[in-house]
Structures are given as structure tokens and as C-alpha cells.
Design an enzyme around this catalytic site. Sequence first.
Site, PDB file in Angstrom:
ATOM      1  N   ALA A  32     -17.676 124.270  42.825  1.00 17.90           N
ATOM      2  CA  ALA A  32     -18.979 123.624  42.604  1.00 17.90           C
ATOM      3  C   ALA A  32     -18.718 122.149  42.260  1.00 17.90           C
ATOM      4  CB  ALA A  32     -19.783 124.324  41.511  1.00 17.90           C
ATOM      5  N   GLY A  36     -17.507 114.113  39.225  1.00 13.89           N
ATOM      6  CA  GLY A  36     -16.548 114.207  38.113  1.00 13.89           C
ATOM      7  C   GLY A  36     -15.213 114.765  38.610  1.00 13.89           C
ATOM      8  N   HIS A  37     -15.279 115.849  39.395  1.00 21.36           N
ATOM      9  CA  HIS A  37     -14.039 116.432  39.933  1.00 21.36           C
ATOM     10  C   HIS A  37     -13.352 115.446  40.883  1.00 21.36           C
ATOM     11  CE1 HIS A  37     -16.480 120.175  39.164  1.00 21.36           C
ATOM     12  NE2 HIS A  37     -15.362 120.477  38.531  1.00 21.36           N
ATOM     13  N   GLN A 149     -12.036 114.740  30.564  1.00 20.82           N
ATOM     14  CA  GLN A 149     -12.334 114.630  29.127  1.00 20.82           C
ATOM     15  C   GLN A 149     -13.631 115.353  28.754  1.00 20.82           C
ATOM     16  OE1 GLN A 149     -12.905 110.542  27.608  1.00 20.82           O
ATOM     17  NE2 GLN A 149     -14.334 111.528  26.176  1.00 20.82           N
TER      18      GLN A 149
END
Length: 286
Positions: A32, A36-37, A149
Amino acid sequence: MEIFKTKASLQAYLQEARSTGQKIALIPTMGALHEGHLSLLNYAKPISDIRVCSIFVNPTQFNDPKDLEKYPRPIENDIRLLESVDCDILFLPSVDEMYPDKNEVWHLDLGELDQIWEGEKRPGHFQGVTQVVYKLFTLVQPDIACFGQKDFQQVMVIKRMIAMKDLAIQLAICPIIRDQDGLALSSRNARLSEAGKRTALALSRSLQYVKDHIHDAIPLAEIKDKALQILTDTDGLSVEYFALCESSTLKEVDHIDFSKQHVALVTAWVEGVRLIDNMILNNLSN
Ligand code: PAF
């Protein structure tokens, strides 16, 4: 991008790469994927020769079977996104491939880190996380492993595991990616309405409030109260915890010792979605 579904095929490929001195980066995910990934993959690009992204919805880290069932698995879109950032390898194993022994037992003594905040709210979660991450580390033997983070406690847990198991892996902690309004990107945001997303902005506002005031000559408890009020004054939001902690132990503090790094953690519910966020309060210049 090469896609491997078995450990044996992945290992054979990586053995070859390692023998020619190539540096391997691992980016473990549950799919998903979002910006960010992708930022983890982009972070790893200039510092490695081969980027291995794993997508595996790990059953041992879910305490609620319904949550596991509901977890999104948009694999075609994930593959497209990984190709858009030139990922070299996708490791996409089945549950049987990762857990051939149904009776496998795993326990890592993480001390208090396993019992506070997310550890308390989601018993067994970090045991499941370390179990699967250790399997991935052993399999891929990466030079670098990249984590966001955003899951701050998870990163501290992995850091602790790397130290405990004496693993020669460089841990890269990649900054939280926020949308233009400040909402931390998460796969869960897709379950929020536009109004819910606006409500959820109170999380980053409360964290930012603390960060903006830690040098003020007022007690930290007062700053925390004001930040907490931002959350409690927000209709449609219910706070689970809000804490100001020393980063490595995640123990709550009543004052900031500027020789150590501190972090503000928050977890809250909006429209039935559990959201987590955090902010480093003081960067150590070393
Ligand atoms: O952060 C996640 O997506 C997962 O906890 C991880 C690290 C991939 C382990 O399953």
C-alpha cells in the site's frame, strides 16, 4: 525490476551481486505504498547499488485478525510505483514462504520499549515486527536498511535489535513525509474523508507547538498541556496518548536535557482511524 517470490531465488541473485562487491539496501514494507515509502527508496538510491524492497503483510505483528484481513493489498499499483523509482528488486513472499514452521517461537527481550506506548496498546506487535525484520535481515544481509521515522518506536526497537544481535547493518532513519498541510503520510489516510484529514491536522499542530516552545522559560508540563489542548479542543478527534520522551528509551520526561535527543509522540483516532505521528524536538549537532 526483478520480482522474487521465494527466498531461494532472492538469495541466489543477491549472492551473485554481493560477490561483485555491490552494496545492498533493504526497504521492508507491507505494501500500500505512498510517497513516504518512495522517499525511503529515493534515500537509498545514491548510497547503494541494489535496492531490495520487500512487500509482506506480516501476520505476526497484527493483534486484531480483522485488521490483518482489512489491510490493503494494491499490489499492481505498488509494482507500478516501485518501477517509477527504479527499484531493482521486489521481494514478494507468501506467508508460507516466510513462516514454513507454523510452530516457530520468537521472543526478543526489548525491555520497556516493548511495554510502553505502541507496545502497551498493541501487545506482541513489536515481537512480530522484530521476528519478520530479523528474517528479512538474515535473508537479504543488507549493508543498509531504511525505515521511516513515522513509526518512531518501531525504529528504536529495530535499532535495539541490531545492537542486541550485533548485526553489521547501517540503520537509515528517513524523515517523515507530510502533505502540504502537515499531515504525515500514511496508508491509513486513505480511509479519512476530506473533513477527517483537516481534523487530523491537529496532530502535527500539537507536535509543532511543543517544538516551537521548548526553549521558552516555562515548565515543560505547561507546554505539554497547551499542546494537548490543541488535540482535545478538536471536534471529532480522540487522543490515545501524547508524550514527550527521551528518544532512545522513549521514557517520558518532565524537562528537556539538551544533551540528549527528545521526541514528542502522539496517537489519536479520527473517523475510526488510528493515526500516529511524532516530531523530534531537538536535533543534536554531533
Ligand atoms: O513498518 C512496516 O511497514 C512494518 O512494520 C515492517 C517494518 C515492514 C515489518 O513488517
